[in-house]
Each structure stands twice: as C-alpha cells, then as structure tokens.
Design a protein around this motif. Structure first.
Motif, PDB file in Angstrom:
ATOM      1  N   ASP A 204       5.138   2.519   5.370  1.00  0.00           N
ATOM      2  CA  ASP A 204       3.810   2.489   4.759  1.00  0.00           C
ATOM      3  C   ASP A 204       2.829   1.661   5.581  1.00  0.00           C
ATOM      4  O   ASP A 204       1.663   2.020   5.731  1.00  0.00           O
ATOM      5  CB  ASP A 204       3.896   1.927   3.340  1.00  0.00           C
ATOM      6  CG  ASP A 204       4.620   2.863   2.393  1.00  0.00           C
ATOM      7  OD1 ASP A 204       4.635   4.067   2.664  1.00  0.00           O
ATOM      8  OD2 ASP A 204       5.177   2.377   1.391  1.00  0.00           O
ATOM      9  N   VAL A 205       3.298   0.531   6.106  1.00  0.00           N
ATOM     10  CA  VAL A 205       2.429  -0.303   6.939  1.00  0.00           C
ATOM     11  C   VAL A 205       1.995   0.459   8.183  1.00  0.00           C
ATOM     12  O   VAL A 205       0.819   0.459   8.564  1.00  0.00           O
ATOM     13  CB  VAL A 205       3.152  -1.611   7.318  1.00  0.00           C
ATOM     14  CG1 VAL A 205       2.357  -2.384   8.360  1.00  0.00           C
ATOM     15  CG2 VAL A 205       3.371  -2.479   6.090  1.00  0.00           C
ATOM     16  N   LEU A 206       2.942   1.122   8.832  1.00  0.00           N
ATOM     17  CA  LEU A 206       2.604   1.882  10.042  1.00  0.00           C
ATOM     18  C   LEU A 206       1.635   3.013   9.734  1.00  0.00           C
ATOM     19  O   LEU A 206       0.697   3.275  10.499  1.00  0.00           O
ATOM     20  CB  LEU A 206       3.875   2.438  10.690  1.00  0.00           C
ATOM     21  CG  LEU A 206       4.820   1.398  11.307  1.00  0.00           C
ATOM     22  CD1 LEU A 206       6.072   2.090  11.850  1.00  0.00           C
ATOM     23  CD2 LEU A 206       4.130   0.623  12.424  1.00  0.00           C
ATOM     24  N   CYS A 207       1.850   3.700   8.617  1.00  0.00           N
ATOM     25  CA  CYS A 207       0.937   4.778   8.246  1.00  0.00           C
ATOM     26  C   CYS A 207      -0.481   4.257   8.041  1.00  0.00           C
ATOM     27  O   CYS A 207      -1.449   4.876   8.476  1.00  0.00           O
ATOM     28  CB  CYS A 207       1.429   5.477   6.982  1.00  0.00           C
ATOM     29  SG  CYS A 207       2.756   6.660   7.255  1.00  0.00           S
ATOM     30  N   GLN A 208      -0.596   3.114   7.379  1.00  0.00           N
ATOM     31  CA  GLN A 208      -1.924   2.546   7.148  1.00  0.00           C
ATOM     32  C   GLN A 208      -2.609   2.218   8.471  1.00  0.00           C
ATOM     33  O   GLN A 208      -3.784   2.530   8.677  1.00  0.00           O
ATOM     34  CB  GLN A 208      -1.816   1.304   6.280  1.00  0.00           C
ATOM     35  CG  GLN A 208      -3.097   0.482   6.206  1.00  0.00           C
ATOM     36  CD  GLN A 208      -4.252   1.273   5.637  1.00  0.00           C
ATOM     37  OE1 GLN A 208      -4.046   2.105   4.771  1.00  0.00           O
ATOM     38  NE2 GLN A 208      -5.439   1.033   6.127  1.00  0.00           N
ATOM     39  N   ILE A 209      -1.886   1.597   9.372  1.00  0.00           N
ATOM     40  CA  ILE A 209      -2.473   1.189  10.644  1.00  0.00           C
ATOM     41  C   ILE A 209      -2.853   2.395  11.487  1.00  0.00           C
ATOM     42  O   ILE A 209      -3.984   2.500  11.981  1.00  0.00           O
ATOM     43  CB  ILE A 209      -1.489   0.283  11.411  1.00  0.00           C
ATOM     44  CG1 ILE A 209      -1.295  -1.042  10.666  1.00  0.00           C
ATOM     45  CG2 ILE A 209      -1.971   0.028  12.827  1.00  0.00           C
ATOM     46  CD1 ILE A 209      -0.191  -1.907  11.221  1.00  0.00           C
ATOM     47  N   PHE A 210      -1.931   3.331  11.640  1.00  0.00           N
ATOM     48  CA  PHE A 210      -2.159   4.436  12.564  1.00  0.00           C
ATOM     49  C   PHE A 210      -3.062   5.515  11.969  1.00  0.00           C
ATOM     50  O   PHE A 210      -3.670   6.286  12.714  1.00  0.00           O
ATOM     51  CB  PHE A 210      -0.818   5.017  13.017  1.00  0.00           C
ATOM     52  CG  PHE A 210      -0.144   4.199  14.071  1.00  0.00           C
ATOM     53  CD1 PHE A 210      -0.293   4.503  15.416  1.00  0.00           C
ATOM     54  CD2 PHE A 210       0.625   3.093  13.725  1.00  0.00           C
ATOM     55  CE1 PHE A 210       0.312   3.727  16.401  1.00  0.00           C
ATOM     56  CE2 PHE A 210       1.226   2.306  14.690  1.00  0.00           C
ATOM     57  CZ  PHE A 210       1.077   2.623  16.034  1.00  0.00           C
ATOM     58  N   LEU A 343      -3.769  -5.958   3.197  1.00  0.00           N
ATOM     59  CA  LEU A 343      -4.189  -4.670   3.726  1.00  0.00           C
ATOM     60  C   LEU A 343      -4.203  -3.637   2.624  1.00  0.00           C
ATOM     61  O   LEU A 343      -3.207  -3.414   1.957  1.00  0.00           O
ATOM     62  CB  LEU A 343      -3.197  -4.242   4.811  1.00  0.00           C
ATOM     63  CG  LEU A 343      -3.434  -2.917   5.515  1.00  0.00           C
ATOM     64  CD1 LEU A 343      -4.770  -2.939   6.230  1.00  0.00           C
ATOM     65  CD2 LEU A 343      -2.311  -2.660   6.492  1.00  0.00           C
ATOM     66  N   ALA A 344      -5.352  -2.999   2.414  1.00  0.00           N
ATOM     67  CA  ALA A 344      -5.458  -1.988   1.357  1.00  0.00           C
ATOM     68  C   ALA A 344      -4.858  -0.688   1.857  1.00  0.00           C
ATOM     69  O   ALA A 344      -5.372  -0.076   2.768  1.00  0.00           O
ATOM     70  CB  ALA A 344      -6.909  -1.774   0.968  1.00  0.00           C
ATOM     71  N   VAL A 345      -3.757  -0.255   1.261  1.00  0.00           N
ATOM     72  CA  VAL A 345      -3.138   0.982   1.715  1.00  0.00           C
ATOM     73  C   VAL A 345      -2.955   1.979   0.585  1.00  0.00           C
ATOM     74  O   VAL A 345      -2.262   2.960   0.748  1.00  0.00           O
ATOM     75  CB  VAL A 345      -1.763   0.721   2.376  1.00  0.00           C
ATOM     76  CG1 VAL A 345      -1.905  -0.174   3.558  1.00  0.00           C
ATOM     77  CG2 VAL A 345      -0.784   0.156   1.368  1.00  0.00           C
ATOM     78  N   ALA A 346      -3.533   1.735  -0.547  1.00  0.00           N
ATOM     79  CA  ALA A 346      -3.421   2.674  -1.649  1.00  0.00           C
ATOM     80  C   ALA A 346      -4.812   3.148  -2.044  1.00  0.00           C
ATOM     81  O   ALA A 346      -5.792   2.818  -1.412  1.00  0.00           O
ATOM     82  CB  ALA A 346      -2.708   2.024  -2.835  1.00  0.00           C
ATOM     83  N   ALA A 347      -4.855   3.960  -3.089  1.00  0.00           N
ATOM     84  CA  ALA A 347      -6.127   4.473  -3.551  1.00  0.00           C
ATOM     85  C   ALA A 347      -7.013   3.306  -3.988  1.00  0.00           C
ATOM     86  O   ALA A 347      -6.535   2.213  -4.214  1.00  0.00           O
ATOM     87  CB  ALA A 347      -5.887   5.420  -4.730  1.00  0.00           C
ATOM     88  N   PRO A 348      -8.330   3.525  -4.088  1.00  0.00           N
ATOM     89  CA  PRO A 348      -9.231   2.439  -4.472  1.00  0.00           C
ATOM     90  C   PRO A 348      -8.755   1.733  -5.731  1.00  0.00           C
ATOM     91  O   PRO A 348      -8.392   2.343  -6.717  1.00  0.00           O
ATOM     92  CB  PRO A 348     -10.549   3.180  -4.719  1.00  0.00           C
ATOM     93  CG  PRO A 348     -10.478   4.362  -3.826  1.00  0.00           C
ATOM     94  CD  PRO A 348      -9.035   4.785  -3.832  1.00  0.00           C
ATOM     95  N   GLY A 349      -8.754   0.401  -5.659  1.00  0.00           N
ATOM     96  CA  GLY A 349      -8.319  -0.389  -6.804  1.00  0.00           C
ATOM     97  C   GLY A 349      -6.861  -0.773  -6.753  1.00  0.00           C
ATOM     98  O   GLY A 349      -6.407  -1.600  -7.519  1.00  0.00           O
ATOM     99  N   GLN A 350      -6.098  -0.166  -5.818  1.00  0.00           N
ATOM    100  CA  GLN A 350      -4.685  -0.507  -5.692  1.00  0.00           C
ATOM    101  C   GLN A 350      -4.477  -1.231  -4.375  1.00  0.00           C
ATOM    102  O   GLN A 350      -5.132  -0.951  -3.389  1.00  0.00           O
ATOM    103  CB  GLN A 350      -3.810   0.751  -5.704  1.00  0.00           C
ATOM    104  CG  GLN A 350      -3.921   1.546  -7.000  1.00  0.00           C
ATOM    105  CD  GLN A 350      -3.142   2.822  -6.924  1.00  0.00           C
ATOM    106  OE1 GLN A 350      -2.859   3.328  -5.846  1.00  0.00           O
ATOM    107  NE2 GLN A 350      -2.803   3.372  -8.068  1.00  0.00           N
TER     108      GLN A 350
END
Length: 556
Positions: A204-210, A343-350
C-alpha cells in the motif's frame, strides 16, 4: 420522452426542452449506434458502497463492452481536461460529451480494448475528481457524434492538447535521451529495491508513492536475497520513466528505506492473487490465496488518481537532497507531534498510519485501563505488536494510567494509530504522546508492587532485527488471529481448548494448507482476540516451541 429513449440529456443550455429538439440532439449524438434503450436515470450508482457494487455488477452484466463510457457524479467544477485525464493512461481519448447540468459525461476511447482496461481498473481503484468519487460504466452507445453540437470547440481543443501531450510523452519514451533518458527497450515495468529497511514498507505504501506519477496496473512485492523488492507496472511507459527519474535514490523515511529503481526486462506482470503481496487492479476475479488477506475495496481507490499525472511530471524535478519524500512529492502532510506527518492513502477523510521522520517523543500515555486486569506484561505484549516496548510503568497512585516507552517515535505513533480507542478488559483504552521523554526506572530501595518493568533486552521484541518480515505484517486488532511456531504434536482440539481457556469463543479454525506450523483462529470478537493474544503469545508448548500470536487481515 420521445425517440424511444429514456435518456434525459441537457448540454449547457444549448438545446431547448422541446421534444423535437431532444430528438434532434439524440440523432446528432448517437447516429448509427445501438438501438437498445439506455436509461441514464437508472445508471446513477446508489449511495452506499455495497449497493453501488451490486448495482454496477448488474449493470455491467447487462451492458456489453463499448468504447463509449458513461461517467456519473462528476463534480460541477471538474473541467474537460480533468475528465480526459481519466482515460489517457489507457489510450487515446477520441471524444467527450459533458452534461454539466446532470453532472455526467460520455467519454469515447479509441478502442474497445482501452475502454475495457479502463473500466476494469476503475472498478477496483475508484477515481476521484475534485475530492469526489466518480462512477464509470459502459454506455450502450458505440460512437459519439458531436460535430454539429454547439460549445464543443473547447472540448475538442482540450482533446487535441492532452492527446498531443500524451503522444509526445510516448514518443519521448521511445527516443534515447542523454544521461539516463528512456531507451527504446525500456517499458512500463519498474523493479524497486528497498535498502536499509528499518521501518515497514508495504504494498500500500509503494502504491501511494508511485501512483503520484501515473496509474498503476499491477504490483508484486517479494523478498529476494534478504532485500524487500517490488515489480510495478504502469499503464504508460512514460509514467514509469518519470517515477524512476524522481524516486531513484530517495528515502521513504528519514535516512532509511531508500529506493533503488531500474527498468525490468518484463513487458508485463502476471499476477495470480489480489492480496497484501500482489495486486492486479484490472482483474477483480483473482482469488486472495490461502495465506493472504483479500484486497480491501477501501484501499484500492487511493491509487485511482491518474488525473494528477501531468502535474506530477512538472514536479518530478523538484526533489531536493535531504528533503523528506512526503514534502517533495506534494503529499498531504498534516502536523503530528514527533513526526513530519502521515501519508494519506485512502479516500478523502480516511488515513493509513504511515509516518515520515522519526525524531521526537517515544513515550506514550495510556489511560482508562482496567486496574483489576491490566499488568505491565500485558501492556508489553499488546503494544509490542506495533513496536519494541522498552519500559512500562503503571501509575502507583492511579492504576488506570500507564507510561509506555517505545523504541522510537515512529513505533509510538504506530501504536497510537492502531490501539487508541481499543476496548480492553471492558474499558476503552486511550493512547497519546506523553510529555515525558523517558520512563524512569525505580531507584535502589524503591518498591511499587512490580508496576514498573524494563523490557529493553527482552527476547520477545518483534522488530529488533532490521529488515524483519514482521515489518510487512502489521495489522489492526482483529477477531481472527494468526498463529505460528505450532509443534507437530499439537492438534486442532488442543489449540481450540487453549484459546477457550482464556474465556474466548472459538468460531472457526484452519491450519495453513502447506504448513501445519501456522494456523488461523477466529474468536467471538476483537476484544476476545486482544485478550487471547496477551494471554497466549509466547505460550510454552515444551521442547523449545513457543506460540507466536499476531493480528491478521486474513479471514477463515
């Protein structure tokens, strides 16, 4: 309604509300298309996620694939360029019709194959425009005819400009560039190695960054030669190029978890399972695998953000030496004591608890404990799931409060994120950063009934080994527990009885298919599972077999 259609279309006031004009508009739009009726009113998704998924499944099963896609719930301030950018990662966008009065649009791709890939991807990774979810499905129409419609000049100009930009990027990707530019043989798959892995780096971290550099279609993570690695496939080779140029050599966290990035020789990735180790965002039908948790819908939408591709290109050259990744990449970083932010990696508010920069306070204040049940060892085991606990002090005069010193500020923040608000022994636990910088041990001659403990050298620390796989398996408290290091002589009934002895209700149990040293056990509630973990982690089976108990996202 006239013309045999149920579709209620309005184009920015360019057509009157008379039946003749509606009929004429539809002839202009959809000449030579399927005669099957299409009801736009019925195509708007339901509000709830489950209703939405069920409705989309039903609608997509009734609508055959088409290169014309219907988009709904579009924000009123979304532009033509915003909508076009949703389709560009998957191919050329050939036409667009915006229905601003209805918050809807029709997007025409150059090929049906590109449209299918786009729909499959966005079914898993819901796209957002202007912080609002947008819904995409096949249209019954095969072609958009907008040549004779008014107010289309701006749309056509946006189409030409953005397709030209995309074409230029692809051309650049196939042209040698001096000093590390993309070569003809370089494709859209990157190989990523994470060096100096001191803190968790998950899929999940890699997906958010890339995903800041384009749409990720597939990702596979693995460990090879004791190094955590990943293969990441973009929809566009140019996305991969800019991600490599911007991120190669950058550290995710301060002075550790450094990314080493190169182009893979693979043209495409083959993903067998959608789980915490691998994902194919274009395939919803893949199983999760026996030993891996399923792909959670609440996580996938974070990566459906290709509308930021072009602005990301411009920012890619702005990384500065020594700058934290979150700041350099333009990631949302709210202020959090003791860290640069999350780091925000979910939908707004999550939010998902990923922290950058670890200097700061590592001491936690834990309050509202049950003084009749809690012990320093119990707090050591529970908080030890999220970091190495060095010291625990339960207040002598107020046993509902305790101080817990973690190994560093990152682990302290991680523990707060997962444990604050947890129900433990009938009371809702509160965890926050303490004003103290360290937990003081007792002086010689002092006594506090064993309420202060030093665990600095405990063999039960889960994260004392740099690069440990435990960093990749940090999950919220769960009713299902992962068990490991089970000796061959222990049976299913033995384990069920063991957990039942803690007061838990055993609902289900399953050994792993290929390893009877590991198992999953489902208890009656999260609270029961938490108390069982505290009681049975490191349980001695004899013959040097100590039970290991962890939370998991897997289900039985």
């Amino acid at each position: 309604m006239v013309c045999g259609h149920d579709c209620h279309i309005g184009v920015r006031g360019s057509v009157s509300d008379t039946a003749a004009d509606w009929c004429g508009l539809q002839k202009l739009l959809f000449s030579g298309v399927s005669n099957r009726p299409f009801t736009m009113n019925n195509s708007t998704p339901a509000t709830g996620d489950e209703d939405h998924k069920k409705k989309l499944k039903e609608e997509r099963s009734s609508h055959s694939a088409s290169r014309v896609l219907h988009l709904s719930q579009i924000p009123s301030d979304a532009t033509e360029a915003d909508i076009i950018s949703l389709g560009l990662p998957f191919g050329t966008v050939t036409n667009l019709l915006m229905l601003k009065g209805k918050n809807q649009a029709f997007l025409e791709m150059a090929s049906e194959e590109a449209a299918v890939t786009m729909v499959n991807y966005y079914t898993t990774a819901r796209p957002y425009l202007c912080s609002r979810a947008v819904y995409i499905q096949y249209s019954n129409y095969r072609e958009l005819k907008t040549d004779n419609l008014p107010d289309q000049a701006g749309v056509q100009a946006a189409l030409q400009a953005m397709n030209a930009m995309q074409s230029g990027n692809l051309a650049t990707a196939s042209t040698p560039i001096a000093e590390g530019g993309p070569l003809p043989s370089q494709g859209s798959v990157l190989r990523v190695i994470v060096e100096n892995l001191l803190y968790p780096v998950t899929l999940d971290v890699l997906c958010q960054i890339f995903s800041k550099f384009g749409s990720i279609l597939k990702i596979i993570t693995f460990t090879k030669n004791s190094m955590f690695q990943a293969l990441i496939q973009y929809a566009d080779p140019m996305n991969a190029y800019y991600a490599k140029m911007a991120l190669d050599g950058q550290s995710i966290y301060t002075a550790c978890c450094t990314l080493r990035i190169g182009f893979s020789k693979l043209a495409s990735l083959k993903v067998k399972y959608n789980n915490e180790k691998s994902r194919d965002f274009t395939r919803l039908d893949l199983p999760s695998g026996d030993s891996q948790p399923p792909l959670e819908p609440c996580v996938a939408p974070a990566f459906g953000t290709p509308n930021v591709i072009f602005s990301s290109y411009a920012r890619s050259a702005e990384f500065l030496p020594g700058m934290g990744f979150a700041e350099a990449a333009g990631v949302l970083v709210p202020g959090i004591p003791g860290a640069l932010g999350s780091l925000a990696v979910a939908a707004p508010g999550q939010m998902i608890p990923v922290f950058f920069g670890v200097p700061g306070n590592s001491v936690l204040l834990v309050s509202n404990l049950n003084p009749e049940a809690i012990t320093p060892y119990g707090l050591f085991i529970l908080f030890g799931v999220y970091g190495d606990v060095h010291r625990v002090k339960i207040m002598f005069n107020n046993k509902e409060n305790a101080l817990i010193q973690m190994a560093d500020a990152f682990q302290a923040q991680l523990a707060i994120s997962y444990l604050n608000g947890l129900t433990l022994y009938g009371k809702v636990l509160h965890a926050s950063l303490s004003r103290y910088q360290a937990v003081q041990l007792l002086h010689e001659g002092q006594h506090d009934q064993g309420l202060t403990k030093d665990y600095s050298n405990s063999p039960l620390h889960r994260f004392k080994k740099p690069g440990s796989k435990n960093f990749q398996n940090i999950f919220p408290p769960s009713a299902t527990l992962h068990l490991s290091n089970i000796p061959p002589s222990v049976t299913v009934d033995d384990l069920k009885n063991l957990f039942a002895s803690t007061g838990s209700t055993v609902k289900a149990f399953r050994f792993f298919q290929h390893s009877y040293k590991m198992a999953l056990i489902q208890l009656g509630s999260v609270e029961e599972a938490v108390q069982a973990l505290i009681a049975l982690h490191n349980h001695d089976f004899g013959e040097n077999h100590y039970l290991r108990v962890s939370f998991t996202k897997s289900t039985i």
